[in-house]
Design a protein around this motif. Sequence first.
Motif, PDB file in Angstrom:
ATOM      1  N   SER A 117      -4.665 -15.967  -2.448  1.00 41.08           N
ATOM      2  CA  SER A 117      -3.726 -17.011  -2.833  1.00 41.08           C
ATOM      3  C   SER A 117      -3.698 -18.123  -1.777  1.00 41.08           C
ATOM      4  O   SER A 117      -4.737 -18.721  -1.490  1.00 41.08           O
ATOM      5  N   ASP A 141      -8.366 -14.608  -5.783  1.00 39.08           N
ATOM      6  CA  ASP A 141      -7.494 -15.467  -6.594  1.00 39.08           C
ATOM      7  C   ASP A 141      -6.885 -16.580  -5.731  1.00 39.08           C
ATOM      8  O   ASP A 141      -5.658 -16.732  -5.646  1.00 39.08           O
ATOM      9  N   GLU A 218       0.923 -18.693 -14.719  1.00 42.68           N
ATOM     10  CA  GLU A 218       0.879 -17.436 -15.461  1.00 42.68           C
ATOM     11  C   GLU A 218       0.852 -17.636 -16.970  1.00 42.68           C
ATOM     12  O   GLU A 218       0.810 -16.668 -17.719  1.00 42.68           O
ATOM     13  N   HIS A 249      -2.109 -11.756 -10.476  1.00 39.57           N
ATOM     14  CA  HIS A 249      -2.514 -12.543  -9.313  1.00 39.57           C
ATOM     15  C   HIS A 249      -2.904 -11.669  -8.114  1.00 39.57           C
ATOM     16  O   HIS A 249      -3.788 -12.028  -7.336  1.00 39.57           O
TER      17      HIS A 249
END
Length: 275
Positions: A117, A141, A218, A249
């Motif tokens: 992230s 991700d 999302e 995620h």
Amino acid sequence: MSKGVKTWVMAALIAVAGAAQADGVSVERDAYTLKAEQAGTGPVVVFESGFGQGPDVWKDVIAALGSGYRGITYARAGQGGSGSDGQAKTIDAHLSDLGAVISNLAPADKVILVGHSYGGLLATEFARRHPERLQGLVLVDPTTIGQRHALKQADSARVQADDAKLLGILPPTLAADYQTLVAQLDAPDAATPRTMPDVPVALLTSTQVAAKPFVLEETVQGKAVWKAQHAMLFAGFARGSHRYFATGHNIHREDPAAIVDAIRTVTDSAASAVH
């Protein structure tokens, strides 16, 4: 036994066989101390967590890697046991801290840098600035430098609403960091594509759309933007792999074996390039 159950059983067996005691280490900065941990010996893997997440999120990955790798985790300034100077941290400030962790704990080694992230954004930017310090890059991700511009084009009102919602629940220190990050990602130059270094990369992208989306990313619309951003990011690298996972995620928590496979693939790719 299903394939998914087999994967988790194998990961558990590897964890039992290869677990190593982590050693706590302090990394001194000008005005505070970062707390890090390292375990194992062998190729050095440095883990960079997502926004607001601590180093413990990598414990299953590190256990499954076994003692044949030296895993290094740390808490960013103001989180976990790490201190802070009380100032909101920019991307550059976090990169400086990451560089200090690598310089202090692996001064003579090229490392494999793993980021999730926001940690993926930091890993990408560190790789761009210091490719000579890396064997390779694993992006789990990852946030991309241009994603807020792309998401705002898709649904600007939803992005603003998501910001307000997040700021309403984040503790003050993280809220200040979030506002600083948003200001940087909203800047015009963040929309300009970056040149990527010639290092092997493994990019992992989640594809799951949440039943009850908390943020735009999302949703079906947001996930399409997310995948397009990752495809653009991967296109900037000369070598590596890009895989998609039907998870949320936090791929590293839902499927730690996938991260282990990515680390080993990048290790092998770096080794073959040398020979």
